[in-house]
Design a protein around this motif. Structure first.
Motif, PDB file in Angstrom:
ATOM      1  N   THR A   6       0.822  -1.210   0.000  1.00 37.10           N
ATOM      2  CA  THR A   6       0.000   0.000   0.000  1.00 37.10           C
ATOM      3  C   THR A   6       0.857   1.261   0.000  1.00 37.10           C
ATOM      4  O   THR A   6       0.582   2.208  -0.735  1.00 37.10           O
ATOM      5  CB  THR A   6      -0.932  -0.009   1.219  1.00 37.10           C
ATOM      6  OG1 THR A   6      -1.725  -1.191   1.170  1.00 37.10           O
ATOM      7  CG2 THR A   6      -1.839   1.202   1.227  1.00 37.10           C
ATOM      8  N   ARG A   7       1.899   1.280   0.830  1.00 26.53           N
ATOM      9  CA  ARG A   7       2.753   2.476   0.877  1.00 26.53           C
ATOM     10  C   ARG A   7       3.479   2.689  -0.449  1.00 26.53           C
ATOM     11  O   ARG A   7       3.658   3.813  -0.889  1.00 26.53           O
ATOM     12  CB  ARG A   7       3.780   2.376   2.016  1.00 26.53           C
ATOM     13  CG  ARG A   7       3.227   2.705   3.383  1.00 26.53           C
ATOM     14  CD  ARG A   7       3.450   4.187   3.704  1.00 26.53           C
ATOM     15  NE  ARG A   7       2.811   4.562   4.928  1.00 26.53           N
ATOM     16  CZ  ARG A   7       3.456   4.871   6.051  1.00 26.53           C
ATOM     17  NH1 ARG A   7       4.771   4.826   6.104  1.00 26.53           N
ATOM     18  NH2 ARG A   7       2.794   5.242   7.109  1.00 26.53           N
ATOM     19  N   LYS A   9       2.409   1.883  -3.401  1.00 22.24           N
ATOM     20  CA  LYS A   9       1.414   2.437  -4.321  1.00 22.24           C
ATOM     21  C   LYS A   9       1.147   3.907  -3.999  1.00 22.24           C
ATOM     22  O   LYS A   9       0.982   4.730  -4.910  1.00 22.24           O
ATOM     23  CB  LYS A   9       0.123   1.636  -4.251  1.00 22.24           C
ATOM     24  CG  LYS A   9       0.256   0.236  -4.831  1.00 22.24           C
ATOM     25  CD  LYS A   9      -1.018  -0.548  -4.616  1.00 22.24           C
ATOM     26  CE  LYS A   9      -0.861  -1.997  -5.062  1.00 22.24           C
ATOM     27  NZ  LYS A   9      -2.041  -2.801  -4.715  1.00 22.24           N
ATOM     28  N   ALA A  10       1.109   4.236  -2.714  1.00 21.30           N
ATOM     29  CA  ALA A  10       0.887   5.627  -2.309  1.00 21.30           C
ATOM     30  C   ALA A  10       2.059   6.507  -2.748  1.00 21.30           C
ATOM     31  O   ALA A  10       1.852   7.639  -3.201  1.00 21.30           O
ATOM     32  CB  ALA A  10       0.691   5.713  -0.795  1.00 21.30           C
ATOM     33  N   ARG A  13       1.865   7.007  -6.523  1.00 23.74           N
ATOM     34  CA  ARG A  13       0.828   8.002  -6.845  1.00 23.74           C
ATOM     35  C   ARG A  13       1.331   9.405  -6.516  1.00 23.74           C
ATOM     36  O   ARG A  13       1.085  10.353  -7.262  1.00 23.74           O
ATOM     37  CB  ARG A  13      -0.448   7.693  -6.061  1.00 23.74           C
ATOM     38  CG  ARG A  13      -1.621   8.582  -6.408  1.00 23.74           C
ATOM     39  CD  ARG A  13      -2.260   8.173  -7.732  1.00 23.74           C
ATOM     40  NE  ARG A  13      -3.284   9.084  -8.196  1.00 23.74           N
ATOM     41  CZ  ARG A  13      -4.571   8.986  -7.921  1.00 23.74           C
ATOM     42  NH1 ARG A  13      -5.013   7.999  -7.184  1.00 23.74           N
ATOM     43  NH2 ARG A  13      -5.417   9.861  -8.397  1.00 23.74           N
ATOM     44  N   SER A  47      -9.107   7.006  -5.817  1.00 19.41           N
ATOM     45  CA  SER A  47      -8.978   7.799  -4.595  1.00 19.41           C
ATOM     46  C   SER A  47      -7.510   8.077  -4.286  1.00 19.41           C
ATOM     47  O   SER A  47      -6.618   7.382  -4.762  1.00 19.41           O
ATOM     48  CB  SER A  47      -9.636   7.070  -3.415  1.00 19.41           C
ATOM     49  OG  SER A  47      -8.960   5.855  -3.179  1.00 19.41           O
ATOM     50  N   HIS A  49      -4.763   8.027  -1.535  1.00 19.38           N
ATOM     51  CA  HIS A  49      -4.433   7.419  -0.246  1.00 19.38           C
ATOM     52  C   HIS A  49      -4.010   8.521   0.731  1.00 19.38           C
ATOM     53  O   HIS A  49      -3.392   9.516   0.339  1.00 19.38           O
ATOM     54  CB  HIS A  49      -3.291   6.407  -0.446  1.00 19.38           C
ATOM     55  CG  HIS A  49      -3.006   5.567   0.742  1.00 19.38           C
ATOM     56  ND1 HIS A  49      -2.200   5.992   1.763  1.00 19.38           N
ATOM     57  CD2 HIS A  49      -3.424   4.327   1.074  1.00 19.38           C
ATOM     58  CE1 HIS A  49      -2.125   5.041   2.680  1.00 19.38           C
ATOM     59  NE2 HIS A  49      -2.863   4.009   2.267  1.00 19.38           N
ATOM     60  N   ASP A  50      -4.341   8.349   1.993  1.00 19.32           N
ATOM     61  CA  ASP A  50      -3.994   9.345   3.013  1.00 19.32           C
ATOM     62  C   ASP A  50      -2.493   9.608   3.065  1.00 19.32           C
ATOM     63  O   ASP A  50      -2.059  10.746   3.267  1.00 19.32           O
ATOM     64  CB  ASP A  50      -4.493   8.919   4.400  1.00 19.32           C
ATOM     65  CG  ASP A  50      -6.004   9.034   4.521  1.00 19.32           C
ATOM     66  OD1 ASP A  50      -6.631   9.749   3.710  1.00 19.32           O
ATOM     67  OD2 ASP A  50      -6.563   8.394   5.435  1.00 19.32           O
ATOM     68  N   TYR A  51      -1.681   8.562   2.892  1.00 24.31           N
ATOM     69  CA  TYR A  51      -0.224   8.758   2.931  1.00 24.31           C
ATOM     70  C   TYR A  51       0.233   9.616   1.752  1.00 24.31           C
ATOM     71  O   TYR A  51       1.099  10.479   1.917  1.00 24.31           O
ATOM     72  CB  TYR A  51       0.519   7.413   2.937  1.00 24.31           C
ATOM     73  CG  TYR A  51       1.992   7.571   3.245  1.00 24.31           C
ATOM     74  CD1 TYR A  51       2.407   7.895   4.540  1.00 24.31           C
ATOM     75  CD2 TYR A  51       2.954   7.433   2.264  1.00 24.31           C
ATOM     76  CE1 TYR A  51       3.745   8.070   4.833  1.00 24.31           C
ATOM     77  CE2 TYR A  51       4.301   7.601   2.551  1.00 24.31           C
ATOM     78  CZ  TYR A  51       4.686   7.916   3.832  1.00 24.31           C
ATOM     79  OH  TYR A  51       6.029   8.090   4.127  1.00 24.31           O
ATOM     80  N   THR A  52      -0.364   9.408   0.592  1.00 26.90           N
ATOM     81  CA  THR A  52      -0.044  10.240  -0.579  1.00 26.90           C
ATOM     82  C   THR A  52      -0.349  11.702  -0.262  1.00 26.90           C
ATOM     83  O   THR A  52       0.477  12.585  -0.507  1.00 26.90           O
ATOM     84  CB  THR A  52      -0.855   9.791  -1.810  1.00 26.90           C
ATOM     85  OG1 THR A  52      -0.545   8.431  -2.104  1.00 26.90           O
ATOM     86  CG2 THR A  52      -0.568  10.653  -3.019  1.00 26.90           C
TER      87      THR A  52
END
Length: 158
Positions: A6-7, A9-10, A13, A47, A49-52
């Motif tokens: 996930t990170r 991918k973030a 992005r 969407s 991601h919050d980390y992005t």
């Protein structure tokens, strides 16, 4: 082959958004806000991601400092001469090295190298690794200094 997390991918992005914002001459933070609004009516946009969003917002606030640090470690290059995607990758990684306390510095550098392998030229991974390895040496001192500063709105501890 290992699937990206996930990170990762973030981060990818975030690099895409940084690249796009620079190409369009707009603020990356503004681009994130627009995309988050737009996804409400068109889910095909994807969407954010919050980390992005966190990384992009952090970079928006610290970009001049991040650019100065990167520039100070470039030899025979200027930041402006680098491929735009390499600039985006190094900006992201430098911000993370100094601000993402939950991510080990080795992980940040490795992720940046992986992004350079995926998105940039054949020479970019080694170049990105070389510059970021030097910047990573500073990270413990920067992180320690940031940890001693009071958070905005919080009184200093004596």
């Amino acid at each position: 082959m290992k699937q990206p997390g996930t990170r990762h991918k973030a981060r990818r992005r975030a690099v895409d958004l940084l690249f796009e914002a620079e190409a369009k001459g707009v603020s990356p933070a503004q681009l994130v806000t627009e995309r988050r609004e737009y996804v409400r009516s068109d889910e095909s946009v994807g969407s954010i991601h919050d980390y992005t969003a966190t990384v992009i917002q952090g970079l928006a606030e610290d970009q001049s400092q991040v650019d100065a640090v990167i520039s100070s470690y470039l030899r025979d290059w200027t930041l402006e001469r680098l491929p735009a995607v390499d600039r985006a990758i190094m900006r992201l990684a430098t911000w993370e090295l100094f601000n993402s306390l939950d991510v080990d510095t080795i992980v940040v550098v490795d992720e940046a190298v992986e992004l350079a392998k995926e998105l940039s030229t054949d020479d970019s991974p080694a170049f990105v690794n070389g510059v970021l390895a030097k910047i990573a040496e500073l990270a413990p001192q920067v992180r320690a200094a940031a940890a001693t500063e009071p958070a905005p709105g919080r009184p200093e501890q004596n």
